[in-house]
Design a protein around this motif. Structure first.
Motif, short mmCIF file in Angstrom:
data_model
loop_
_atom_site.label_atom_id
_atom_site.label_comp_id
_atom_site.label_asym_id
_atom_site.label_seq_id
_atom_site.Cartn_x
_atom_site.Cartn_y
_atom_site.Cartn_z
N SER A 1 11.79 28.32 38.78
CA SER A 1 10.99 28.75 39.91
C SER A 1 11.86 29.25 41.05
CB SER A 1 10.11 27.59 40.39
OG SER A 1 9.40 27.95 41.56
N LEU A 2 12.96 28.55 41.33
CA LEU A 2 13.87 29.00 42.38
C LEU A 2 14.43 30.38 42.06
CD1 LEU A 2 15.87 25.72 43.14
CD2 LEU A 2 14.30 26.90 44.69
N ALA A 3 14.89 30.58 40.83
CA ALA A 3 15.46 31.87 40.44
C ALA A 3 14.42 32.98 40.57
CB ALA A 3 16.02 31.80 39.03
N ALA A 4 13.20 32.70 40.15
CA ALA A 4 12.14 33.71 40.25
C ALA A 4 11.83 34.03 41.71
CB ALA A 4 10.89 33.22 39.53
N ARG A 5 11.79 33.00 42.57
CA ARG A 5 11.53 33.23 43.98
C ARG A 5 12.60 34.11 44.62
NH1 ARG A 5 8.10 29.43 46.64
NH2 ARG A 5 8.68 30.45 48.59
N TRP A 6 13.80 34.04 44.10
CA TRP A 6 14.90 34.85 44.65
C TRP A 6 14.96 36.25 44.03
CZ3 TRP A 6 18.35 29.99 43.84
CH2 TRP A 6 18.12 29.09 44.89
N GLY A 7 13.99 36.58 43.20
CA GLY A 7 13.89 37.93 42.66
C GLY A 7 14.64 38.17 41.37
N TYR A 8 15.05 37.11 40.69
CA TYR A 8 15.82 37.27 39.47
C TYR A 8 14.92 37.22 38.24
CZ TYR A 8 19.41 36.00 42.85
OH TYR A 8 20.21 35.95 43.97
N GLU A 9 15.38 37.80 37.16
CA GLU A 9 14.69 37.70 35.88
C GLU A 9 15.12 36.41 35.21
OE1 GLU A 9 14.76 39.89 31.51
OE2 GLU A 9 15.37 41.03 33.30
N VAL A 10 14.16 35.56 34.88
CA VAL A 10 14.48 34.24 34.34
C VAL A 10 14.43 34.27 32.82
CG1 VAL A 10 13.78 31.82 34.26
CG2 VAL A 10 13.58 33.11 36.40
N ILE A 11 15.46 33.74 32.21
CA ILE A 11 15.52 33.59 30.76
C ILE A 11 15.51 32.10 30.45
CG2 ILE A 11 16.89 34.01 28.68
CD1 ILE A 11 18.03 36.48 30.15
N ASP A 12 14.46 31.64 29.85
CA ASP A 12 14.29 30.20 29.58
C ASP A 12 14.97 29.84 28.26
OD1 ASP A 12 13.52 27.59 29.32
OD2 ASP A 12 11.37 27.97 29.54
N LEU A 13 16.06 29.09 28.35
CA LEU A 13 16.78 28.65 27.15
C LEU A 13 16.28 27.31 26.63
CD1 LEU A 13 20.47 29.65 27.98
CD2 LEU A 13 18.78 30.92 26.66
N GLY A 14 15.27 26.75 27.31
CA GLY A 14 14.65 25.52 26.80
C GLY A 14 15.47 24.28 27.05
N ARG A 15 15.16 23.25 26.24
CA ARG A 15 15.85 21.96 26.30
C ARG A 15 16.81 21.86 25.13
NH1 ARG A 15 12.65 18.63 24.56
NH2 ARG A 15 11.04 20.09 23.91
N CYS A 16 18.00 21.38 25.41
CA CYS A 16 18.99 21.24 24.34
C CYS A 16 19.39 19.78 24.21
CB CYS A 16 20.21 22.09 24.65
SG CYS A 16 21.46 22.08 23.35
N PRO A 17 19.32 19.21 23.01
CA PRO A 17 19.76 17.82 22.83
C PRO A 17 21.27 17.71 22.99
CG PRO A 17 19.31 18.84 20.71
CD PRO A 17 18.88 19.82 21.76
N ASP A 18 21.74 16.49 22.96
CA ASP A 18 23.18 16.26 23.08
C ASP A 18 23.86 16.55 21.75
OD1 ASP A 18 23.24 15.48 25.77
OD2 ASP A 18 22.50 13.48 25.24
N ASP A 19 23.84 17.82 21.40
CA ASP A 19 24.43 18.32 20.16
C ASP A 19 25.31 19.51 20.52
OD1 ASP A 19 24.63 20.21 17.85
OD2 ASP A 19 23.51 18.63 16.82
N ARG A 20 26.61 19.34 20.32
CA ARG A 20 27.53 20.36 20.81
C ARG A 20 27.35 21.70 20.12
NH1 ARG A 20 33.20 17.96 22.60
NH2 ARG A 20 31.64 16.56 23.49
#
Length: 701
Positions: free
Chosen positions: A509-528
């Motif tokens: 939401s912050l990035a979008a409010r600042w006019g940026y295109e947001v790319i959602d990479l989701g949630r990542c588990p603790d897996d390197r």
């Protein structure tokens, strides 16, 4: 047929030789042979440039090579001008007329003002040419464009209506005086036609199938590519001819041939207009990537004061996105890539600020003034056609252009009028109730500076000074990623030891409010391995990455570990509260901001550090949030060593802070309307003491 040699000429209307040392606003010629790199040649006079061009074309013709030569001035004029001068719509006949009329000596001295007067005299009214030094101004050649009237010709060619940032060909003097370039360049082109005869053709007036083809060019069509490929200290005119000649040389021969056949065969045409994408297809419009060590801290640095962190980020970051031209209506929220130069003054001409009566100020200096009224009136968009005699007045309405002969307006409410005369009490200040031409912005001046994020007021100003398109940065693409086995998607089931992902929607939401295109990479588990794959994707799709969690030095802090493996990690132990060390690094050439997993700390660190840093990456200037000193509505003892940011809001003129400083209390972010910043040193804040309050609005949210 392909062209073996491409020549691009940046012409000049200087009245004396250019300096010996290469400079701007002089003659530059870029030459590309067989698709290689351009050679840029500097010439001090038009005579020397013509000699150079003749020699070049003779040599190329002798060697059996085909040449395209582009010149950056108008090849024609708006419809009707050629007929008014020569009795024919043939623009090339107009070239011959100009070659006979213009005298241009080897030292650049010339008679262009006299030629402009002769041309204006062939048309009714005043104009169309305008602009000259003060000593040359006359009834036949006005100094200002607003003094023209009744000449009956369009202000712009059709090509120029598609390029509002291009100056009209009638303008002969001061910034953007392309009219003088054409008056002094077209005679030279006519002499080239005479010299090379059947071997030479002029686009778009003749089929472009001969050994030498002349065409009109406008380097600003690819201004962003030129800026991207210019050397750090390269003269702008040199970069223009070099980059444009190379761009033309790269074009597919069939496409270039098609472009040369386009356009208006009376007014002329700009080569490549409408094909800008093709011209820059191979140009590196995006800046080069940041270096992998841009976040590296100096040896021995441990805790970093906030101001030092700011200074290092400002010094090491720069824009990472390219740029392009967009319509004015699509520019809101975008970052301006270049300075916006006013095509027209605002106001464009002197006008009245009120409804009333206008007169020469000298006539309004008595105690009681009665002036006869001239017939007619001036209204916005409907100017008064004549000149108001001294000692007379004319009815004017708000926004009307001031008629010739007047410079002062008396307000309606301060007058009595009977249709033939107007009476008022004086003296009236000369210039009262009027606006000067250009008192806001002058044509040729900078209306908006590069690096500005465009808002509604900026669009209004750009429109007012004649801009229909604006050069803007591409939107910064910001990837957002949450890490941790304990994180669950909001709205799903969460078991013992699990929490919902609050950071990702907040950061997106912050990035979008600042006019940026947001790319959602989701949630990542603790897996390197999984995290590595997500970062690899971000390096392809994004310009910057915001991660939360995994940014410290523990066993499960995989963001830090992967950045360390890549050799581009800097754990910035910044002396602030709330917050933990920021993991700043590069992944595949893309900057990564590893934020704390705690939502309050992630929020504060994003506002304080990521926001100005992302702004620079997007092309903005570094933005300091605007704070205000206000009385404290709280008491607090603060230890030295860290800068603190307290969730706060304003009530009854005082800053009050949230009841708990616990960094897990997300509700405090909702309760607050901004942050109170407490400086690095020890502090005992008492009720009424001044503290710095930074409203959320200063962070752009």
């Amino acid at each position: 047929m392909r062209f073996d040699t491409i020549v691009v000429v940046d012409w000049s209307a200087r009245s004396a030789p250019s300096p010996e040392r290469p400079t701007k606003d002089a003659i530059w010629i870029g030459t590309v042979r067989d698709g290689g790199e351009a050679e840029a040649t500097y010439l001090r006079t038009r005579h020397a440039a013509e000699t150079h061009l003749v020699s070049l074309l003779e040599r190329e013709r002798k060697d059996g090579r085909r040449v395209l030569a582009g010149f950056d001035f108008s090849f024609g004029y708006p419809r009707g001008f050629a007929r008014g001068v020569t009795g024919s719509d043939d623009t090339l006949a107009l070239w011959a007329w100009l070659e006979e009329a213009v005298e241009d000596r080897p030292d650049n001295a010339n008679n262009r003002w006299d030629v402009a007067r002769r041309l204006n005299a062939l048309f009714p009214g005043v104009g169309p040419f305008w602009g000259c030094p003060a000593g040359e101004a006359s009834a036949e050649l006005p100094a200002r464009g607003t003094e023209r009237r009744g000449h009956g010709l369009p202000e712009r060619r059709r090509a120029e209506t598609l390029l509002p940032r291009m100056q009209p060909c009638w303008k002969l003097y001061t910034t953007g005086s392309v009219g003088s370039q054409a008056l002094l360049g077209l005679p030279m082109l006519h002499r080239l036609r005479q010299r090379f005869g059947a071997d030479l053709a002029v686009s778009p007036f003749e089929p472009p199938e001969r050994a030498i083809v002349l065409a009109e060019v406008f380097p600003s069509l690819i201004a962003q590519a030129i800026a991207a490929r210019a050397g750090p200290d390269e003269i702008a005119d040199r970069a223009q001819v070099r980059v444009l000649s190379e761009a033309l040389a790269r074009l597919d021969p069939a496409r270039l041939s098609g472009m040369l056949r386009e356009g208006d065969t009376e007014e002329g045409w700009i080569l490549g207009l409408g094909h800008e994408d093709a011209l820059v297809q191979d140009a590196p419009l995006a800046p080069p990537p940041l270096s992998d060590d841009c976040f590296a801290l100096p040896p021995g640095v441990d805790w970093t004061p906030v101001e030092d962190a700011f200074a290092m980020l400002r010094a090491r970051l720069r824009p990472v996105v390219g740029a392009g031209i967009v319509p004015l209506g699509d520019a809101a929220g975008r970052v301006l890539a270049d300075d916006v130069i006013a095509m027209r003054s605002n106001p464009p001409e002197p006008n009245t600020a009120v409804d009333g009566y206008a007169f020469a100020g000298s006539a309004g200096q008595g105690a009681e003034v009665i002036l006869p009224l001239v017939e007619g009136r001036a209204a916005a968009g409907r100017p008064y056609a004549g000149t108001v005699p001294t000692g007379h007045a004319v009815r004017v309405l708000t926004g009307a252009a001031l008629p010739a002969g007047v410079d002062t307006v008396v307000l309606d409410e301060d007058t009595r009028a009977d249709g033939a005369r107007v009476a008022f009490r004086g003296p009236v200040k000369i210039g009262a109730n009027t606006r000067k031409a250009g008192e806001d912005v002058v044509a040729g001046g900078v209306a908006l500076e590069a690096g500005r994020r465009l808002g509604p007021a900026d669009l209004a100003l750009a429109a007012a000074v004649g801009l229909g398109d604006l050069p803007v940065r591409n939107r910064l693409r910001v990837a957002v990623l949450s890490t941790g086995d304990e994180i669950r998607e909001p709205g799903s089931e969460a078991g013992s030891g699990q929490i919902f992902d609050a950071n990702r929607p907040m950061l997106a939401s912050l990035a979008a409010r600042w006019g940026y295109e947001v790319i959602d990479l989701g949630r990542c588990p603790d897996d390197r391995d999984e995290l590595r794959a997500r970062l690899d994707r971000a390096a392809v799709e994004a310009d910057a990455v915001l991660t939360s969690g995994g940014a410290s030095a523990g066993d499960e802090d995989h963001v830090s570990a992967l950045l360390r493996e890549s050799g581009a990690l800097a754990e910035w132990r910044i002396a602030l509260k709330p917050g933990r060390p920021l993991a700043l690094g590069m992944w595949g050439g893309v900057p990564v901001f590893g934020l704390p997993g705690n939502p309050v700390a992630a929020f504060v660190c994003t506002l304080i550090f990521a926001r100005p840093a992302l702004g620079v990456l997007a092309g903005e200037a570094w933005r300091e949030p605007q704070g205000f000193d206000v009385p404290a509505g709280f008491e607090k003892r603060k230890k030295p060593g860290r800068r603190e940011y307290l969730r706060a809001r304003m009530r009854d003129g005082r800053a009050e802070v949230f009841k708990s400083e616990g960094s897990g209390r997300i509700s405090g972010l909702c309760w607050a309307e901004g942050l109170v910043e407490l400086e690095d040193g020890e502090r005992h804040v008492r009720h009424g003491d001044p503290v710095r309050f930074i409203p959320y609005g200063s962070f752009g949210i």
